[in-house]
Motif scaffolding. Sequence first.
Motif, PDB file in Angstrom:
ATOM      1  N   PHE A  37     -58.040  68.934  15.033  1.00 58.15           N
ATOM      2  CA  PHE A  37     -59.035  69.733  15.750  1.00 58.15           C
ATOM      3  C   PHE A  37     -60.427  69.333  15.279  1.00 58.15           C
ATOM      4  N   GLY A  38     -61.248  68.850  16.208  1.00 57.26           N
ATOM      5  CA  GLY A  38     -62.602  68.466  15.849  1.00 57.26           C
ATOM      6  C   GLY A  38     -62.612  67.422  14.747  1.00 57.26           C
ATOM      7  N   ALA A  39     -63.280  67.749  13.649  1.00 53.42           N
ATOM      8  CA  ALA A  39     -63.395  66.817  12.527  1.00 53.42           C
ATOM      9  C   ALA A  39     -62.188  66.860  11.595  1.00 53.42           C
ATOM     10  N   TYR A  40     -61.224  67.754  11.885  1.00 52.90           N
ATOM     11  CA  TYR A  40     -60.084  67.945  11.001  1.00 52.90           C
ATOM     12  C   TYR A  40     -58.861  67.192  11.517  1.00 52.90           C
ATOM     13  N   THR A  41     -58.255  66.394  10.650  1.00 54.81           N
ATOM     14  CA  THR A  41     -57.085  65.609  11.022  1.00 54.81           C
ATOM     15  C   THR A  41     -55.847  66.196  10.375  1.00 54.81           C
ATOM     16  N   LEU A  42     -54.812  66.411  11.175  1.00 58.99           N
ATOM     17  CA  LEU A  42     -53.559  66.986  10.683  1.00 58.99           C
ATOM     18  C   LEU A  42     -52.390  66.153  11.173  1.00 58.99           C
ATOM     19  N   GLY A  43     -51.506  65.785  10.264  1.00 54.68           N
ATOM     20  CA  GLY A  43     -50.300  65.063  10.643  1.00 54.68           C
ATOM     21  C   GLY A  43     -50.496  63.560  10.693  1.00 54.68           C
ATOM     22  N   ARG A  44     -49.366  62.858  10.799  1.00 57.17           N
ATOM     23  CA  ARG A  44     -49.355  61.384  10.856  1.00 57.17           C
ATOM     24  C   ARG A  44     -48.688  60.969  12.170  1.00 57.17           C
ATOM     25  N   ASP A  45     -49.335  61.386  13.264  1.00 52.25           N
ATOM     26  CA  ASP A  45     -48.736  61.256  14.591  1.00 52.25           C
ATOM     27  C   ASP A  45     -48.324  59.827  14.934  1.00 52.25           C
ATOM     28  N   ALA A  46     -49.210  58.877  14.726  1.00 54.41           N
ATOM     29  CA  ALA A  46     -48.930  57.495  15.134  1.00 54.41           C
ATOM     30  C   ALA A  46     -47.687  56.960  14.438  1.00 54.41           C
ATOM     31  N   GLU A  47     -47.527  57.268  13.162  1.00 50.17           N
ATOM     32  CA  GLU A  47     -46.372  56.776  12.421  1.00 50.17           C
ATOM     33  C   GLU A  47     -45.089  57.506  12.816  1.00 50.17           C
ATOM     34  N   ILE A  48     -45.188  58.817  12.981  1.00 53.78           N
ATOM     35  CA  ILE A  48     -43.999  59.606  13.328  1.00 53.78           C
ATOM     36  C   ILE A  48     -43.493  59.247  14.715  1.00 53.78           C
ATOM     37  N   LEU A  49     -44.391  58.887  15.631  1.00 51.42           N
ATOM     38  CA  LEU A  49     -43.976  58.534  16.992  1.00 51.42           C
ATOM     39  C   LEU A  49     -43.052  57.320  17.030  1.00 51.42           C
ATOM     40  N   GLU A  50     -43.006  56.552  15.962  1.00 51.24           N
ATOM     41  CA  GLU A  50     -42.093  55.414  15.883  1.00 51.24           C
ATOM     42  C   GLU A  50     -40.636  55.855  15.719  1.00 51.24           C
ATOM     43  N   HIS A  51     -40.422  57.126  15.354  1.00 48.95           N
ATOM     44  CA  HIS A  51     -39.082  57.568  14.976  1.00 48.95           C
ATOM     45  C   HIS A  51     -38.549  58.749  15.785  1.00 48.95           C
ATOM     46  N   ALA A  73     -53.926  74.970  17.988  1.00 50.44           N
ATOM     47  CA  ALA A  73     -54.410  73.718  17.391  1.00 50.44           C
ATOM     48  C   ALA A  73     -54.728  72.762  18.525  1.00 50.44           C
ATOM     49  N   GLY A  74     -55.364  71.635  18.167  1.00 54.29           N
ATOM     50  CA  GLY A  74     -55.675  70.624  19.169  1.00 54.29           C
ATOM     51  C   GLY A  74     -56.961  70.930  19.926  1.00 54.29           C
ATOM     52  N   ASP A  75     -57.432  69.944  20.641  1.00 54.65           N
ATOM     53  CA  ASP A  75     -58.606  70.088  21.503  1.00 54.65           C
ATOM     54  C   ASP A  75     -58.491  69.043  22.608  1.00 54.65           C
ATOM     55  N   ALA A  76     -59.445  69.007  23.505  1.00 48.00           N
ATOM     56  CA  ALA A  76     -59.345  68.116  24.668  1.00 48.00           C
ATOM     57  C   ALA A  76     -59.209  66.656  24.251  1.00 48.00           C
ATOM     58  N   GLY A  77     -60.052  66.212  23.327  1.00 48.08           N
ATOM     59  CA  GLY A  77     -59.991  64.822  22.900  1.00 48.08           C
ATOM     60  C   GLY A  77     -58.687  64.488  22.210  1.00 48.08           C
ATOM     61  N   THR A  78     -58.199  65.409  21.388  1.00 44.78           N
ATOM     62  CA  THR A  78     -56.930  65.186  20.687  1.00 44.78           C
ATOM     63  C   THR A  78     -55.771  65.133  21.670  1.00 44.78           C
ATOM     64  N   MET A  79     -55.799  65.998  22.681  1.00 48.81           N
ATOM     65  CA  MET A  79     -54.747  65.966  23.701  1.00 48.81           C
ATOM     66  C   MET A  79     -54.724  64.613  24.402  1.00 48.81           C
TER      67      MET A  79
END
Length: 259
Positions: A14-28, A40-46
């Motif tokens: 959300f905004g300037a806050y990063t949560l999770g390791r999405d790119a890596e987890i999406l491999e599995h 959680a989340g925002d337009a850009g993150t979605m």
Amino acid sequence: MKFVDLNCDMGESFGAYTLGRDAEILEHVTSANIACGFHAGDAGTMRKTVKLALEKGVAIGAHPGLQDLIGFGRRRMDITPQEAYDMVVYQIGALSGFVRAEGAVMQHVKAHGELYNMAAGNPGLAEAIAEAVYSVDPALILFGLAGSELVKAGEKLGLRTASEVFSDRTYQSDGSLTSRRQPDAMIESDEESAGQVIRMVNEGKVLSRQGSDVAIQADTVCIHGDGAHALEFAQQINASLKQAGITVQAIGKSLSRQS
């Protein structure tokens, strides 16, 4: 041959806050539950998470929650069924816009956090959420806790449903999840987590904290993207399922095979 979906909650930065390791987890994983801006989340993150999931070939679902950014949607709120309906329609619509903008189709809807937990035992809320999903798109698959009111409500309406089990949570003898307020709510060992998942998929059983086996249906397995060991769990569980001869694939493909 057994099939199971492996899903993960993501897009929760959300905004300037990063949560999770999405790119890596999406491999599995095979399905992504993307936050829609309420818990959680925002337009850009979605937008970014939708694009990333599509690049990885992972099916996309909306992850609507309570309107509680500070509490991450995990605090109970006294909402009416009408309010539940409205907030779910709103959030599905928000994510659907980004999915359609990429020329893709949404696969499923999974409520988040306390909204999910409340709907598991409250028929009124469960029916409102199921009706919201059906009203937006009856082709969507509704995720719900195995044996819950949410799954029953979806089936009653004619939605395709997926009974969900959890890789990193412990269970009570009534089939409910152990409250996060309890010290034994979370499973910290990836080996223990993988063992629980394999047994739920192969045997349809899970060992409760009270020491009794609980019958359970495992169509899709959840990994929490914000967990401390989320990536390790995803890697271990994916590998363990395949070693056990279980095919890991998006729930939409599994349900299509059954129909």
